[in-house]
Design an enzyme around this catalytic site. Structure first.
Site, mmCIF file in Angstrom:
data_model
loop_
_atom_site.group_PDB
_atom_site.id
_atom_site.type_symbol
_atom_site.label_atom_id
_atom_site.label_comp_id
_atom_site.label_asym_id
_atom_site.label_seq_id
_atom_site.Cartn_x
_atom_site.Cartn_y
_atom_site.Cartn_z
ATOM 1 N N VAL A 202 0.855 -1.191 0.000
ATOM 2 C CA VAL A 202 0.000 0.000 0.000
ATOM 3 C C VAL A 202 0.890 1.240 0.000
ATOM 4 C CG1 VAL A 202 -1.724 1.316 1.286
ATOM 5 C CG2 VAL A 202 -1.912 -1.169 1.185
ATOM 6 N N LYS A 203 0.548 2.163 -0.892
ATOM 7 C CA LYS A 203 1.297 3.423 -0.936
ATOM 8 C C LYS A 203 0.406 4.523 -0.396
ATOM 9 C CE LYS A 203 2.833 6.695 -4.445
ATOM 10 N NZ LYS A 203 3.476 6.906 -5.734
ATOM 11 N N THR A 204 0.944 5.290 0.552
ATOM 12 C CA THR A 204 0.133 6.365 1.119
ATOM 13 C C THR A 204 1.016 7.493 1.636
ATOM 14 O OG1 THR A 204 -1.831 6.759 2.468
ATOM 15 C CG2 THR A 204 -0.025 5.595 3.552
#
Ligand code: R5P
Length: 291
Positions: A202-204
């Site tokens: 997950v990229k955040t």
């Protein structure tokens, strides 16, 4: 017919050494098949457990962003210093040498430009083509709370289903719409939904309270860079994210819009892979810039 074994050496089956079966190094990734793990191990360095991804996929909805007018001129010199390249298939095939050693994270969603509603994306790359390009993961934007929330979640889950057939990880990117607040409450909602629905990475964004966001996400989180900051602040943000549980960074504008992109990318590597302090990394950046 198998060749006969004429060796005079006595056979040794090392019966006193049990065969080792070690857990995979990456958070939440132990239950995948070999191919999926191998792809993840090309993105995340098995020694440090971390990754430095270079994002230059902005053109898929923004056109020639500042610093990316000529990817062949501005990005190619940075390639040797990134672990993974996050890009579109158009740029991969037209500009990137097939002999590069980096892993590739392929932008696989798209549709609307900055002139339209951004959450109205669809899947933009077929899994067969991703395999043909030998990519290590496909990336999809998910707009939790956005107008086309369900459609963007469905884009991701369809890519996860297709990816699972071939051992292809899916990187889910939490998109932040104009109307959404970028805080820990929202980011932990979005990251958790992406992980629960099958994203392998997950990229955040980094937000205050990131430690809790990372703890509540059962798969690796990669910190998104965001708009250009002064170099020391960008290094501070990367340092905070890593020390609060991120498994790497995926930075674009803070690298290629820097006054010294190669120095900045290498300073980020110091933070991510070597645990350098902000002071040490910034000093390294300045020394390299002034050389
Ligand atoms: C995210 O929405 C897209 O993938 C961007 O094109 C990219 O990741 C942005 O990188 P940065 O915000 O660090 O310039």
């Amino acid at each position: 017919m198998a060749e006969q074994d004429f060796s005079k050496k006595e056979k040794n089956y090392y019966t006193d050494i049990p065969q080792k079966s070690e857990a995979f190094f990456l958070k939440g990734s132990n239950s995948y098949d070999w191919g999926m793990k191998n792809r993840l191990a090309r993105i995340f360095n098995p020694k440090s457990g971390k990754t430095v991804m270079l994002a230059f996929d902005h053109g898929y909805f923004q056109g020639p962003t500042t610093g990316l007018e000529r990817v062949d001129v501005t990005i190619r010199p940075l390639i040797p210093y990134a672990d993974a390249l996050m890009l579109t298939r158009g740029i991969l095939r037209s500009v990137i040498e097939p002999s590069v050693a980096n892993s590739v994270v392929m932008r696989a969603s798209g549709g609307p430009s900055i002139l339209k509603e951004l959450s109205n994306e669809q899947i933009a790359v077929d899994m067969e083509d991703a395999l043909r390009m030998n990519v290590s993961a496909v990336a999809v934007q998910v707009f939790i709370g956005g107008e086309f929330e369900t459609q963007s979640v469905h884009n991701m889950t369809r890519l996860v289903d297709r990816g699972m057939r071939y051992g292809m990880p899916v990187l889910g990117v939490t998109a932040v719409g104009k109307e959404l607040t970028r805080d820990a409450r929202y980011i932990s909602l979005a990251t958790r939904i992406l992980a629960e629905l099958g994203a392998s990475i997950v990229k955040t964004y980094h937000v205050p309270g990131f430690e809790q966001v990372a703890a509540a996400c059962p798969v690796p989180i990669v910190m998104a860079g965001g708009k250009k900051l002064p170099e020391k602040e960008a290094l501070q943000m990367a340092h905070d994210a890593i020390s609060q549980g991120a498994s790497g960074v995926d930075m674009g504008r803070n690298i290629f819009q820097s006054d010294a992109p190669v120095a900045m990318l290498n300073a980020v590597r110091k933070v991510v892979h070597e645990g350098a302090s902000v002071k040490e990394a910034y000093q390294y950046y300045q020394d390299m810039k002034n050389k």
